[in-house]
Design an enzyme around this catalytic site. Structure first.
Site, PDB file in Angstrom:
ATOM      1  N   HIS B  42       0.816  -1.201   0.000  1.00  0.00           N
ATOM      2  CA  HIS B  42       0.000   0.000   0.000  1.00  0.00           C
ATOM      3  C   HIS B  42       0.856   1.259   0.000  1.00  0.00           C
ATOM      4  O   HIS B  42       0.564   2.232  -0.674  1.00  0.00           O
ATOM      5  CB  HIS B  42      -0.921  -0.004   1.222  1.00  0.00           C
ATOM      6  N   HIS B  88     -10.947   1.081  -0.363  1.00  0.00           N
ATOM      7  CA  HIS B  88     -11.110   0.656   1.021  1.00  0.00           C
ATOM      8  C   HIS B  88     -11.809  -0.692   1.002  1.00  0.00           C
ATOM      9  O   HIS B  88     -12.842  -0.887   1.643  1.00  0.00           O
ATOM     10  CB  HIS B  88     -11.888   1.699   1.824  1.00  0.00           C
TER      11      HIS B  88
END
Lengths: 226, 721
Positions: B42, B88
Site C-alpha cells: 500500500h 477501502h
C-alpha cells in the site's frame, strides 16, 4: 429600502454557503453570515437556519444547535414579527427550539433520501404568495429525518390555523411518489401561527439558478420581497 | 529478532536482512512496526512500481502528478482541479458501514490537504451475486456508509458505478474518488519548507482503531487488556472531518501553514516519513505529546489509523494564531515535534528514542520486485448460436439483471445537490459540477470492464479507458486526466501479475492517445478470499472540463419527433463479451473470443466529431453505448413521456457493445447537415429511428412502454430486498 438577511452557521452546517448565495443572488441586499457563538444578530428582515448536520446530529438532529448562544437573538428576531426560515436541518432546529410544532423523525424507509421532489402550497402565507394554487414545484430534498410527525390535536390546530405551507405531491415523472418520506398528511413545511416562521424540508436554495434543473425555489424569496 | 515476529509484520526474511545489514544493529519493535507499514504494497508499491513508472503522467496541464496526496491539473485562470481515487476494499468487507465511510473520509482528506475544497465525490463499488444474504448486507452497509459520510460533511456525490459479479462475493470492492477545486497560487504540498518548523498534530485524538495487525500489537504489548482488543477497522466521524476541513482550509487561506500531510494509512508513521522524504530533511517527534483517546504504547501510536487527523508544519511565529483558529472549530491541536536537518526520522517516548532511522532506508531502499508474469494464451475462435435467442427474452433478461437497471436506490441515498453547483446528478453518463462562481464545469466518471480485462488485459483496459472517455464526451466535456485504482488478486500468481502488467500497458497506450495523463492513483492487491481471485478491476476515474456550462449536452431525450442516430462501430455478436455473458451463451472465461482490437484513432475521431456537433448545437441529447448496447443507452435516455421507435436489420445487434459508440438525438431539420458532417469526417453512423410518445417499437413490433420503464426504474429495489 433594501432587503437585509442573515444566515446562521453552526459547526456542521453544510448548506450555509448555498443559503448565502441564494439570498445574495435573489435579494440583492446585504446578507450577513453569523457564527453560532455570536451573541447578537444584526437587524435584518429574514434569518435562515441552513441545512446540514449541525453538531453532527449528535443527540438528535437540531437538538444541540437549538441551545446555541445565537438562538436567543433568533427567537427575539422572530418575536419581532420578522421572517425566519429553517431549511432541512434548520427546520429540525426550529422544532427543537419550540418555535414550530411537531417533530421530524426518520424517513419511512429508514434511509437517507436525496432526490428531486415535488411540492405544492397548502395554505397561503407570506412565504408562498408568489406561488399559484395547485402549482407543482420541483425542489430537491436531502434528509434522513424529514418525516414530519405530530399528534392529532396538533395536526388539527395546524389545519385550523392554516399553518401547513407545503405538502409533497406527485410530479410529472411517472414514478414520482406522493409522499416521499412518510410525513403526516404529506406535510413538507409548516409555519407558526403568526406565519412569520417557516420550516421546510426541501431545499429551495438548490433550485433557483439558471443551471439548476428547476428554478422554483426562487418563488419563496420573491414572495417575501414582493 | 524472532522470525515469526518479522513474518507477522508482513516483511520477508530477505527484506529484514536488508534492513539489518544497513543499520548494523537490532531493530526496536517500533522500528519493526515502521518498516512493516512503509514496506507494504500500500505504501511502497513494491510489486507495481516497475510498471507504474511507464505510465504517462505529465503534459502541459499537469501541475502535480503521482506522488502527492492528490494529482492536480490546470483548468486555466487561477483554477486547478485536485483529484484522486482510493480503495477501502478489505475494511468494507469486514465492516461495510465504517469501512466505506472511512474510505470516503480518507479520500476527502487527500484533497483538502492540498488546499483544495472538495466539490464532488464518486465511487466504484462491486459485490457478489445478490442471491447471497451476505451481499445484501454488504450492499446496504456500504451504500449507507458512503452516504453517511459524504452527506454529513456536505460534498455532493455525483456518480459512479455499481456492479454485481460472482468473484466479488467474498471480496467486495469499494473505491472512492474525490474532486476538489484549488486556487493555483494556493496549493499546499507535503514538503516542509524550513528547518526548525514546528510539526503540529491537528484533529481527532489517537486511539487503537486501525492499528496494523491490532491483535498482534495487543498480544505483544498489553498482557493485561483482554477486554481491550478493539476492532481493527477505523471508525469515521464525518462531523469531525467537516470541522477539520473548515479549520485546515481556513489556516491555509490565511497562509499560516507551510505544508500538510494527512494521517491516512499507517498514520503518523507514514505522514511524518513522507514529509521528511519529500523535503529531504529529518523529523523529531515526541510521541508523549500526541493527543490520545486512551493509554497507548509508542508502538500503537505509531501505527494507529485513527481517522480525521492531520500533520502540518508551521512557522513558530504562527503558533498562537493557528491555535486560536482551531479552537474556534473545536479541534485538538498539539505541537509534537520539529523539522531537523539530519535526514533522520526520530520518535521519542518517555525520554527515550524508540525510533532513530535514516529516511533513506525507509523510503529509497524500499523493496521493488520484478515479479514473474504470464501473457495470456491466444484464444481460439468460437461461433455462438444465437438462433434460440428471442428479442423479448433479451429485454426481459436485462430488466431483471441488477447490472442494467436504474440504480436510483443507491444514489438516492447520497446527497448529490449539496453545495448548489450540481449540473448533472448521478445515473447519467457522467456527473457534472460547476466551479463555484464561474461558468466552468467539471465532469467526472468512474469505470471498469473487468470481464473485458480478464479476456484480454491489454485491449480490455483500452476499452475501459475509452468508456470513461465516451462518458465525458457524451456530455460535451473535454477529457483531461485520469486517476486509477488498480484492484487485483494476488500478484504472486503469474497469471494475475500478467493481468496487472498488461492492463497497465493498455492504460498507458489509451491515456497517451487521449492525452489524459494519470495524475494520481492507488493499487490494491491480494483481493482474493477462499482461493477465489477477483476479476482484474483496474478502475479509471476520469475528469474533464467545459468552460461554458451552457454547452453541456443532455443525456435525456428532449423532443418527440426528433431523429435518433447511432455513431461508432458495433462489436459483432460473437465479440460482445457482456452480451455473451448476460445471455448465458458463454459459460466460462475460456469460451470467449478475443476482444476486437480497439482503434484508438477512430475513437478519438468520433469523439472530436461529437464535441464539434455539440458546440454547433446539432446534438439535442447524447449518450454513450456500453454494456447493454444501443437498447440500454436508449432506455437511459428515456425522459418524461418519451419513448422510441427503431428499425434495425438484426434486432440482436441492439444489445451488442461498441467501440466509439454514441446515441445522439438531432432535429429533423439538422439531419442533412449532421450526416454530411459525419460523412466528411469518416465517422460511421446509422439512422436508427426517432423519439415517439409513450411507446417502444422495434422493427414495428410494439412493446409495453410502461411495463418496461417500470421494470427498469423499480426492479433494482425489488431484487435487492
Amino acid at each position: 429600502m433594501s432587503f437585509k438577511s442573515a444566515v446562521i452557521t453552526f459547526p456542521g452546517s453544510n448548506c450555509d454557503r448555498d443559503a448565502l448565495c441564494y439570498l445574495q443572488d435573489l435579494t440583492k441586499g446585504v446578507v450577513y453570515n453569523i457564527w453560532h457563538e455570536e451573541a447578537s444578530l444584526p437587524q435584518v428582515d429574514l434569518v435562515i437556519l441552513p441545512g446540514g448536520f449541525s453538531f453532527g446530529d449528535y443527540l438528535r438532529s437540531g437538538a444541540m444547535a437549538s441551545k446555541s448562544k445565537i438562538i436567543n437573538d433568533v427567537i427575539k428576531h422572530a418575536n419581532n414579527d420578522r421572517y425566519l426560515l429553517g431549511i432541512c436541518n434548520g427546520f429540525q432546529i426550529l422544532t427543537e427550539i419550540g418555535l414550530l410544532e411537531g417533530a421530524l423523525i426518520q424517513n419511512k424507509n429508514l434511509k437517507f433520501l436525496g432526490k428531486n421532489c415535488f411540492i405544492k402550497k397548502k395554505f397561503k402565507n407570506n412565504f408562498n404568495l408568489s406561488i399559484k394554487e395547485d402549482q407543482v414545484l420541483q425542489i430537491p430534498v436531502a434528509h434522513n429525518e424529514g418525516n414530519f410527525y405530530c399528534d392529532n390535536e396538533t395536526l388539527k390546530s395546524l389545519k385550523n390555523n392554516e399553518q401547513i405551507a407545503f405538502e409533497y405531491c406527485k410530479g410529472e415523472f411517472s414514478n414520482s411518489e406522493e409522499n416521499i418520506n412518510g410525513s403526516i398528511e404529506a406535510i413538507a413545511g409548516i409555519t407558526n401561527k403568526k406565519k412569520n416562521i417557516l420550516g421546510m424540508m426541501p431545499h429551495p436554495e438548490r433550485a433557483y439558478s439558471d443551471f439548476h434543473p428547476s428554478q422554483d425555489g426562487k418563488l419563496i424569496i420573491e414572495s417575501l420581497i414582493s | 529478532m524472532n522470525e515469526d515476529l518479522i513474518l507477522q509484520h508482513g516483511l520477508t526474511l530477505d527484506e529484514f536482512k536488508i534492513i539489518k545489514n544497513y543499520l548494523n544493529r537490532d531493530l526496536t519493535m517500533e522500528e519493526l512496526g515502521i518498516f512493516s507499514a512503509m514496506w507494504n504494497e500500500h505504501c511502497c508499491y513494491k510489486t507495481s512500481k516497475k510498471w507504474l513508472k511507464k505510465l504517462p503522467t505529465e503534459n502541459e496541464i499537469v501541475i502535480q502528478g503521482p506522488g502527492e496526496n492528490a494529482g492536480i491539473i490546470d483548468i486555466q485562470d487561477n483554477d486547478g482541479i485536485a483529484f484522486k481515487i482510493e480503495s477501502h476494499n478489505h475494511p468494507s468487507y469486514i465492516e461495510p458501514f465504517n469501512g466505506s465511510a472511512t474510505g470516503v473520509g480518507g479520500i476527502l482528506r487527500d484533497i483538502f490537504t492540498m488546499g483544495a475544497r472538495p466539490i464532488a465525490t464518486l465511487d466504484s463499488i462491486r459485490f457478489g451475486l445478490i442471491e447471497s444474504e451476505k451481499t445484501k448486507y454488504l450492499l446496504n452497509g456500504v451504500v449507507h456508509g458512503i452516504g453517511h459520510y459524504g452527506n454529513c460533511i456536505g460534498i455532493p456525490n455525483i456518480g459512479g458505478e455499481c456492479e454485481f459479479e460472482s468473484t466479488y462475493g467474498f471480496n467486495n470492492l469499494v473505491n472512492a474518488m474525490a474532486v476538489g477545486h484549488v486556487q493555483k497560487d494556493k496549493i499546499f504540498y507535503s514538503k516542509p519548507k524550513s528547518i526548525g518548523g514546528l510539526i503540529v498534530y491537528i484533529g481527532s485524538k489517537t486511539g487503537k482503531d486501525g492499528i496494523h495487525g491490532a491483535s498482534m500489537a495487543s498480544d505483544v504489548f498489553s498482557e493485561d487488556d483482554e477486554d481491550d482488543k478493539r476492532p481493527s477497522v477505523q471508525v469515521g466521524d464525518p462531523f469531525m472531518e467537516k470541522l477539520l476541513m473548515e479549520g485546515c482550509l481556513e489556516l491555509m487561506s490565511l497562509g499560516l501553514i507551510e505544508s500538510m500531510q494527512d494521517m491516512g494509512a499507517a498514520g503518523i508513521t507514514s505522514s511524518s516519513v513522507e514529509m521528511a522524504s519529500k523535503g529531504n530533511v529529518g523529523v523529531l517527534i515526541n510521541l508523549d505529546k500526541v493527543p490520545l483517546r486512551q493509554p497507548l504504547s509508542a508502538y500503537e501510536i505509531l501505527l494507529s489509523e485513527s481517522q480525521e487527523r492531520m500533520l502540518a508544519v508551521i512557522h513558530e511565529k504562527n503558533n498562537n494564531k493557528v491555535k486560536e483558529i482551531l479552537q474556534k472549530w473545536q479541534i485538538d491541536y498539539e505541537v509534537i515535534g520539529e523539522i531537523t536537518n539530519n535526514k533522520r526520522v526520530v520518535f521519542e517516548s518517555n525520554n527515550k528514542k524508540v525510533v532513530d532511522l535514516p529516511v533513506d532506508i525507509i523510503v529509497d531502499d524500499a523493496p521493488e520486485y520484478d515479479r514473474e508474469f504470464y501473457i495470456p494464451r491466444k484464444r481460439k475462435g468460437k461461433d455462438f448460436d444465437f438462433s434460440n435467442i428471442k428479442l423479448e427474452d433479451i429485454i426481459n433478461t436485462l430488466l431483471f439483471n441488477l447490472n442494467y437497471l436504474d440504480k436510483s436506490w443507491v444514489f438516492n441515498q447520497y446527497d448529490s445537490t449539496v453545495m448548489g453547483d450540481t449540473i448533472k446528478e448521478p445515473g447519467q453518463s457522467s456527473g457534472i459540477v460547476k466551479i463555484h462562481g464561474t461558468q466552468k464545469v467539471i465532469g467526472a466518471t468512474t469505470d471498469c470492464n473487468p470481464l473485458y480485462i480478464r479476456i484480454n488485459p491489454y485491449e480490455g483496459m483500452k476499452y475501459t479507458v475509452a468508456e470513461s472517455y465516451r462518458n465525458l464526451i457524451a456530455c460535451n466535456i473535454n477529457p483531461l486526466a485520469i486517476t486509477n485504482n488498480l484492484n487485483f488478486a494476488s500478484p504472486l500468481d503469474p497469471n494475475i501479475m500478467g493481468e496487472l502488467v498488461l492492463s497497465i500497458d493498455g492504460l498507458k497506450k489509451a491515456a497517451a492517445k487521449f492525452n489524459t495523463p494519470i495524475v494520481s492513483g492507488n493499487v490494491s492487491l491480494y483481493n482474493q478470499t477462499n482461493q477465489i481471485p477477483i476479476k482484474p478491476t483496474p478502475v479509471i476515474g476520469m475528469v474533464g472540463l467545459n468552460q461554458d456550462l451552457k454547452k453541456i449536452n443532455s443525456n435525456k431525450f428532449c423532443n418527440i419527433g426528433n431523429k435518433i442516430l447511432v455513431l461508432g462501430k458495433q462489436l459483432e455478436k460473437n465479440l460482445s463479451p457482456y452480451l455473451l455473458q448476460d445471455q448465458n451463451l458463454a459459460s466460462n472465461i475460456n469460451e470467449y473470443n478475443d476482444l476486437e482490437e480497439l482503434d484508438l484513432d477512430y475513437e478519438k475521431k468520433v469523439a472530436d466529431c461529437v464535441l464539434k456537433m455539440s458546440d454547433l448545437k446539432y446534438i439535442m441529447s447524447c449518450n454513450d453505448i456500453s454494456r447493454g448496447g444501443v437498447f440500454l443507452s436508449l432506455l437511459k435516455m428515456q425522459y418524461k413521456d418519451m419513448g422510441f421507435k427503431v428499425n434495425i436489420p438484426d434486432p440482436i445487434d441492439l444489445f451488442c457493445e461498441y467501440s466509439a459508440g454514441y446515441v445522439i438525438e438531432i432535429r429533423n431539420e439538422d439531419l442533412n447537415n449532421v450526416t454530411s458532417f459525419l460523412g466528411k469526417n469518416g465517422v460511421g453512423y446509422f439512422e436508427i429511428g426517432e423519439i415517439i410518445r409513450e411507446n417502444i417499437e422495434i422493427n414495428s413490433k410494439k412493446f409495453d412502454y410502461f411495463d418496461i420503464m417500470n421494470n427498469y426504474h423499480n426492479n433494482f429495489e425489488k431484487i435487492i430486498n
